[in-house]
Scaffold this active site. Sequence first.
Site, short mmCIF file in Angstrom:
data_model
loop_
_atom_site.label_atom_id
_atom_site.label_comp_id
_atom_site.label_asym_id
_atom_site.label_seq_id
_atom_site.Cartn_x
_atom_site.Cartn_y
_atom_site.Cartn_z
N HIS A 72 0.84 -1.20 0.00
CA HIS A 72 0.00 0.00 0.00
C HIS A 72 0.88 1.25 0.00
O HIS A 72 2.04 1.21 0.43
CB HIS A 72 -0.91 0.01 1.23
CG HIS A 72 -1.94 -1.07 1.21
ND1 HIS A 72 -3.04 -1.04 2.05
CD2 HIS A 72 -2.06 -2.20 0.48
CE1 HIS A 72 -3.79 -2.11 1.83
NE2 HIS A 72 -3.21 -2.83 0.88
N GLU A 74 0.95 3.94 1.82
CA GLU A 74 1.46 4.39 3.11
C GLU A 74 2.60 3.49 3.60
O GLU A 74 3.62 3.99 4.08
CB GLU A 74 0.33 4.40 4.16
CG GLU A 74 -0.81 5.32 3.81
CD GLU A 74 -1.94 4.65 3.01
OE1 GLU A 74 -3.07 5.13 3.11
OE2 GLU A 74 -1.68 3.66 2.30
N CYS A 103 -5.93 2.22 5.62
CA CYS A 103 -6.59 1.01 6.09
C CYS A 103 -6.02 0.62 7.46
O CYS A 103 -5.11 1.27 7.97
CB CYS A 103 -6.38 -0.13 5.08
SG CYS A 103 -4.67 -0.75 5.03
N CYS A 106 -2.23 -0.07 7.31
CA CYS A 106 -1.45 1.15 7.16
C CYS A 106 -1.50 2.00 8.43
O CYS A 106 -0.50 2.60 8.81
CB CYS A 106 -1.91 1.93 5.95
SG CYS A 106 -1.52 1.08 4.39
#
Length: 176
Positions: A72, A74, A103, A106
Amino acid sequence: MNFSNTNNTTSLPEETTLDERDGRYLRKAIGWSHLARRQGNRPFGSVIVSADGEVLAEAYNNTGETGDCTGHAETNAIRALAGRGISRDTLASATLYASGEPCVMCAGAIFWSNIGRVVFGIDAERLRVFRGERQDQRDAELSCRDVFRASPHPIECIGPALLDESAAAHDGAWKV
């Protein structure tokens, strides 16, 4: 979709107005989300900025390219900090800008990295409109704020913001 003027009959979070600095860096993260999509990935981008305005890391979601479900935006930006000798104190006063609400995974990485502030674009509730009901596109329905509230150190969280801009990369990007 126009999210700025969304009728909040479903009690969606209200859009936050940002100052010039936060708007500039969030737009940079949104730019990364468009690159992610062009590269065949889910459209998410992230930028980490120190308190004095130095860009410490930038990244986009690369799960489609790598097959790594943890890729992801992040987490990729946080990984880019590794080995750079950036102190936990510097990160405590840094801001992570994310094109979409982080999420649970993250949010946990943000907590563990000691980043003290998060500004995000489109929120998880609005993202679910794009994701639809497909099992392979669903997320854990837990807000990043829930994770941050469990932190023993403060993590300021601002968003959703720049909704129309942050939503644009998602339009047509998800399987129906």
